[in-house]
Enzyme design. Structure first.
Site, mmCIF file in Angstrom:
data_model
loop_
_atom_site.group_PDB
_atom_site.id
_atom_site.type_symbol
_atom_site.label_atom_id
_atom_site.label_comp_id
_atom_site.label_asym_id
_atom_site.label_seq_id
_atom_site.Cartn_x
_atom_site.Cartn_y
_atom_site.Cartn_z
ATOM 1 N N CYS A 2 2.712 13.379 6.597
ATOM 2 C CA CYS A 2 4.159 13.511 6.608
ATOM 3 C C CYS A 2 4.763 12.866 7.852
ATOM 4 C CB CYS A 2 4.600 14.975 6.564
ATOM 5 S SG CYS A 2 3.626 15.983 5.469
ATOM 6 N N TRP A 68 4.294 14.746 2.374
ATOM 7 C CA TRP A 68 3.228 14.395 1.435
ATOM 8 C C TRP A 68 2.456 15.699 1.231
ATOM 9 C CZ3 TRP A 68 -2.231 14.283 1.531
ATOM 10 C CH2 TRP A 68 -2.833 13.542 0.490
ATOM 11 N N ASN A 92 3.360 18.588 10.816
ATOM 12 C CA ASN A 92 2.545 17.508 10.263
ATOM 13 C C ASN A 92 1.101 17.848 10.589
ATOM 14 O OD1 ASN A 92 1.348 15.090 9.561
ATOM 15 N ND2 ASN A 92 2.072 13.998 11.367
ATOM 16 N N GLY A 93 0.237 17.914 9.574
ATOM 17 C CA GLY A 93 -1.160 18.246 9.850
ATOM 18 C C GLY A 93 -1.635 19.335 8.912
ATOM 19 N N LYS A 469 -6.899 -1.519 -5.766
ATOM 20 C CA LYS A 469 -5.565 -2.143 -5.857
ATOM 21 C C LYS A 469 -4.970 -1.927 -7.241
ATOM 22 C CE LYS A 469 -4.602 -2.726 -2.888
ATOM 23 N NZ LYS A 469 -4.955 -2.531 -1.536
ATOM 24 N N LYS A 578 1.232 5.890 2.889
ATOM 25 C CA LYS A 578 0.641 4.737 3.573
ATOM 26 C C LYS A 578 -0.213 5.178 4.758
ATOM 27 C CE LYS A 578 1.164 0.081 4.609
ATOM 28 N NZ LYS A 578 0.127 -0.384 3.683
HETATM 29 C C1 G6P Z 1 -4.086 5.506 2.789
HETATM 30 C C2 G6P Z 1 -3.415 4.288 2.196
HETATM 31 C C3 G6P Z 1 -4.449 3.192 1.953
HETATM 32 C C4 G6P Z 1 -5.209 2.899 3.238
HETATM 33 C C5 G6P Z 1 -5.859 4.145 3.818
HETATM 34 C C6 G6P Z 1 -6.420 3.895 5.207
HETATM 35 O O1 G6P Z 1 -4.890 6.118 1.840
HETATM 36 O O2 G6P Z 1 -2.757 4.623 0.991
HETATM 37 O O3 G6P Z 1 -3.792 2.026 1.503
HETATM 38 O O4 G6P Z 1 -6.204 1.941 2.969
HETATM 39 O O5 G6P Z 1 -4.869 5.169 3.946
HETATM 40 O O6 G6P Z 1 -5.355 3.629 6.085
HETATM 41 P P1 G6P Z 1 -5.470 2.840 7.434
HETATM 42 O O7 G6P Z 1 -4.074 2.847 7.983
HETATM 43 O O8 G6P Z 1 -6.424 3.608 8.303
HETATM 44 O O9 G6P Z 1 -5.974 1.476 7.141
#
Ligand code: G6P
Length: 583
Positions: A2, A68, A92-93, A469, A578
């Protein structure tokens, strides 16, 4: 996980609206619901904050949160802030032992409005306040009772101050300047306040702060002792999130790869040499990463093995605790992360730090927690990546990792030439005609419910990455396999017309593709030359040892169109975020 954002000001009286605006810039951290509280109001909504035009009664103070979901479904009750009597907080956490505390409080007769772990923290702080009225020690005592990673931002009814504390989850203070000199900003990431200031204080683990307007005091969370902090000027400019002529960030970022591959490897020879010497200093390298970055790391395992003769142990960060006995002062822990904030990785790096391991990392965010904890860090310089599904950051990670493998074998220049060639070929490849063609291939796949992807050697991790993907943006089930593994089980799923994407056209992969075709599969080949076996051909440049990077590009475009043809938003897929700052 979050995003949290808060403002404490002497003279800004639209703090609520500004917190909403700041949270819109943190939506990549979670976007299923949101909420903002001022001294007199609290608004909580299900859905994306980007759609909000909420207004508030004028106030100089506000705290907010974009969620989230972890504990409890996506409901208004479960969204933050959480309020209990005088305490209002965002969190957050994960509060790992929340259930035992919640049960204890339930037995005392307290009632809860939500299913969250976070609401329990509000109750615990109130319980402490009932004993001592001292908010600072109340938060310290509650922190002692909590296990897990967290950052909290707390308002107490009747007090002007905002109280914050951090263990594990990021929290950064923005010190207002110029017209905002009487204002302080608190956020889980810098973009939330970058339009106001680039002067920051990083709150580190086991620290807390008390903020009133421009007055900010830092303390050790355990002892309560005062800490002095340096003001740090970050060099970031506010990167305006602009889709330009594109409909979505995902496709814009795919096309950004026309430039980003070059920036990824644009480090000086000295910077690379220093990084490589750190890599070579240990006795055993563990590469830790999550999601897409983990697949880029498996590709790196192949690069280092085949180019430099070095065995790198690649482990998803969440699985690394099973191998933690191998982390000691001889170990090199090498983190690969786009955001630099992924909790699973940070947890292992914290452990490595305690045991004296060397910490290396590559990230896309130079001010991130992972970059800051590292002994040696190299940025991938992909530019801001907004779409949840990683595209340009992935190929930038792979390009830099490939270059490092060449450098590890004293062939840095050879690596540079190879990647320059690749960058220029990618620049030619990514054009509207290519995009249109891949869109037409996506149209043929739009009704399918399963896609298989195979690859051999460094294309095996790309088969895994391609599957992620496709799945994350189109919600079509996709699975990647080592080309030679299909015949050991998954081939049972092949029927007439099952789409199989074949990465590569070496003779062994083609034999494996033939086995699939013989059982009815429709073959989509990704290769620099066509093959009679391919029903459809996604052309890539001939790229030598960089073939893994080239191969993933058409799949990114294909995934984008599989999503948009189904009417889905590829930038914010359901259930994802993300930056994942919970374990
Ligand atoms: C999340 C995102 C992914 C990403 C992963 C690792 O699950 O949705 O797209 O690959 O985290 O994130 P990072 O920022 O450590 O690459």
């Amino acid at each position: 996980m979050c995003g949290v954002f808060a403002i404490s000001s002497l003279d800004i009286n639209d703090a609520g609206e500004r917190v909403v605006d700041g949270l819109k810039k943190l939506e990549y951290r979670g976007y299923d619901s949101w909420g903002v509280a001022t001294s007199s109001e609290m608004i909580k909504e299900v859905g994306k904050i980007s759609a909000s035009n909420a207004t508030f009664i004028p106030d100089t103070k506000a705290i907010g949160h974009s969620r989230w979901a972890t504990h409890g479904g996506v409901t208004q009750e479960n969204s933050h802030p959480h309020r209990y009597k005088k305490v209002t907080l965002v969190h957050n956490g994960i509060f790992e032992n929340y259930l035992s505390e919640k049960n204890r409080l339930l037995e005392k007769g307290e009632t809860f409005l939500s299913e969250t772990d976070s609401e329990v923290i509000a109750h615990l702080i109130q319980e402490q306040l009932d004993l001592s009225h001292d908010t600072k020690s109340a938060i310290q005592n509650v922190a002692k009772a909590i296990t897990g990673r967290f950052s909290i931002v707390v308002m107490i009814e009747g007090l002007d101050e905002i109280f914050v504390a951090r263990r594990g989850s990021p929290l950064i203070i923005g010190r207002g300047k110029d017209e905002y000199v009487n204002t302080t900003f608190i956020a889980s990431d810098i973009p939330a306040f970058l339009e106001y200031t680039n002067i920051v204080n990083y709150i580190d683990d086991e620290e807390m702060a008390i903020i009133k307007n421009s007055d900010v005091n830092f303390y050790n969370l355990c002892s309560g002792e005062k800490i002095e902090k340096r003001n740090i000027e970050v060099s970031w400019k506010e990167e305006v999130a602009d889709k330009g002529k594109y409909n979505h960030f995902m496709i814009k970022e795919i096309f950004d790869q026309k430039q980003s591959l070059t920036s990824a490897v644009n480090h000086t020879d000295e910077e690379i040499a220093e990084f490589i010497s750190a890599l070579q200093s240990g006795n055993g390298v563990y590469m830790v990463a999550c999601g897409t970055a983990h697949k880029a790391s498996i590709a790196a395992e192949y690069y280092f093995s085949q180019i430099a003769g070095r065995k790198i142990n690649v482990v998803p960060a969440s699985e690394m605790p099973a191998f933690e006995r191998f982390i000691n002062k001889e170990t090199v822990l090498f983190a690969v992360s786009q955001s630099g904030e992924t909790a699973d990785i940070l947890e292992i790096l914290d452990l490595g730090k305690k045991r004296g391991a060397k910490i290396l990392s590559i990230t896309n965010v130079e001010s991130s927690s992972i970059a800051r904890i590292s002994d040696n860090h190299l940025p991938i310089r992909a530019g801001k990546e907004k779409a949840v599904a990683s595209t340009k950051a992935t190929t930038s990670q792979m390009a830099l990792l490939l270059l490092l493998a060449y450098a590890d074998d004293n062939r840095l220049n050879e690596g540079r030439l190879l990647l320059q060639d690749l960058a220029s070929n990618v620049n030619d490849l990514l054009n509207p005609r290519y995009e249109e063609y891949i869109k037409s291939v996506a149209e043929t796949l739009n009704d399918c419910s399963n896609i298989f992807i195979i690859g051999r050697n460094s294309l095996f991790p790309m088969a895994l990455e391609s599957a992620i993907k496709i799945m994350e943006v189109s919600y079509i089930h996709a699975q990647g396999f080592a080309a030679g593994e299909m015949k050991h089980g998954p081939i049972a799923l092949i029927e007439k017309g099952t789409p199989c994407i074949v990465l590569g056209c070496d003779s062994e992969t083609i034999s494996n593709a033939m086995e699939l075709k013989s059982r009815g599969a429709t073959i989509i080949g990704v290769a620099h030359v066509n093959n009679v076996l391919f029903d459809q051909w996604l052309k890539i440049p001939s790229a030598g040892t960089a073939i893994s990077i080239a191969s993933v590009l058409p799949i990114q475009i294909l995934s984008y169109y599989l999503a948009t043809l189904r009417g889905l938003d590829p930038d914010m897929p359901r259930n994802l975020a993300k930056s994942v700052t919970v374990k």
